[in-house]
Design an enzyme around this catalytic site. Sequence first.
Site, mmCIF file in Angstrom:
data_model
loop_
_atom_site.group_PDB
_atom_site.id
_atom_site.type_symbol
_atom_site.label_atom_id
_atom_site.label_comp_id
_atom_site.label_asym_id
_atom_site.label_seq_id
_atom_site.Cartn_x
_atom_site.Cartn_y
_atom_site.Cartn_z
ATOM 1 N N LYS A 164 0.839 -1.196 0.000
ATOM 2 C CA LYS A 164 0.000 0.000 0.000
ATOM 3 C C LYS A 164 0.875 1.248 0.000
ATOM 4 C CE LYS A 164 -3.914 1.743 2.805
ATOM 5 N NZ LYS A 164 -4.758 1.367 3.975
ATOM 6 N N SER A 166 -9.515 1.364 3.411
ATOM 7 C CA SER A 166 -8.755 2.266 2.564
ATOM 8 C C SER A 166 -7.761 1.571 1.650
ATOM 9 C CB SER A 166 -8.000 3.277 3.431
ATOM 10 O OG SER A 166 -7.046 2.626 4.274
ATOM 11 N N SER A 177 -9.594 -1.452 7.199
ATOM 12 C CA SER A 177 -9.077 -1.175 5.862
ATOM 13 C C SER A 177 -8.374 -2.332 5.174
ATOM 14 C CB SER A 177 -8.140 0.038 5.906
ATOM 15 O OG SER A 177 -8.872 1.206 6.191
#
Length: 435
Positions: free
Chosen positions: A63, A139, A163
Amino acid sequence: MQTSSTKRTEQTLAAIQDTGDEGHRIFTHVYEQSALAAARAADERAKSGITLGPLDGRIVSVKDLYDIAGEVTTAGSAVLKSAAPAKQDALIVQRLRQAGAVIIGKTNMTEFAFSGIGINPHYGTPGNARDVTRIPGGSSSGAGVAVARGLSEISIGSDTGGSVRIPSALNGVTGFKPTQSRVPRDGAFPLSFSLDTVGPLANNVLDCAQTDAVMSGQPLGTLPVREVRGLRIGIPRGLLFTQTDAAVQAAFEQVVAALSKAGCRVDDMQLDDWCSAPFRLQENGTLTAAEAAHIHAETLATQPNEIDPFVLARIQRGETIPAAHYVGLQRARAQLQQSLDARIADCELLMLPTVAIVAPTIESLSTADAFNQANMLVLRNTSVFNFYDLPAMSLPIRVGTGQLPVGLMVVARRHRDRDLLAMCATLQSQVESLR
């Protein structure tokens, strides 16, 4: 015979390229040359009978809030485009490289990791792996889509309120949120010091377990084999089952029925006092908002209009939270954690839907009201277990052709991460037999 790491990396890079513009919404960076070099090195080790472990030669994405040396860490924000490049890899990235992982790229995310929806106006929104018109979940949006579309074998996300588990559930993959202290966050751009955790998304529990062992610096060993028969499972009926889509409810009940038939001890539990407490205590301000306002104080003072308005509104709420409320919230949280620990001491697992709804369309969330309502519902079930710092996993339980994925959340007691992974490995094989 397993395909070589080089061949799989070449195929993955070609697949990313073939996605066109969608690939740019899933990945913010693709490291073609370094990935191929790492894959070739893994193959050379394999030819010599050398292995660095189960991740040696595996294709991994991270990420875009984890530092990669020489790269700017944007954390999904246009504000950080001009920030200084990272001087070194985040600690988990260092550990992944040492384990022989092939880092293929950085995945897109919600700006500053502050929503469960996955929409990003700066770098584009990755479409859901099953239907690109629908949200990917956030997210860790790109992370979930990348695994589901076969663009990375393992993705590394972060989980502050869900997330890792939300994009896992909405894209039909497996995701693991550990106890917070298990995996170091050095070199990770923070959202909440109190709640941020580091976890993997993959196609199965074993890949998650192996990745967790590498990132946590723990010996992998072999996951103990657990029998389904006799597992003590509690279902927290009540608040966390309200507003649940019929499709989600039906998929969940099918799993419960199958596990009961297989010999699990499945009992409904009255936990609403604990499940409602995080929302009740945070009505006038959340831990995440307070800590995010501190982290982003300079940006709020100088460039607030550069932030996604939906994210900005959530961060700005943190500026109004009194210190007394924040301290009281932290103390109440610590006390509630102890009381919930006592309440579930005789239960090996809690089980419930990861997300109450299937992925809505991106277009349907274009207004602030629609976005906020969906965001609260998407985060509701997962965020409770960040508040209590319990390890949790999302397993895909409905991934059939023409169906939108549904996730099953399985929760264990604090620091029982390995036990959770072992039990979920057994549960996953049971769940897959229902498909």
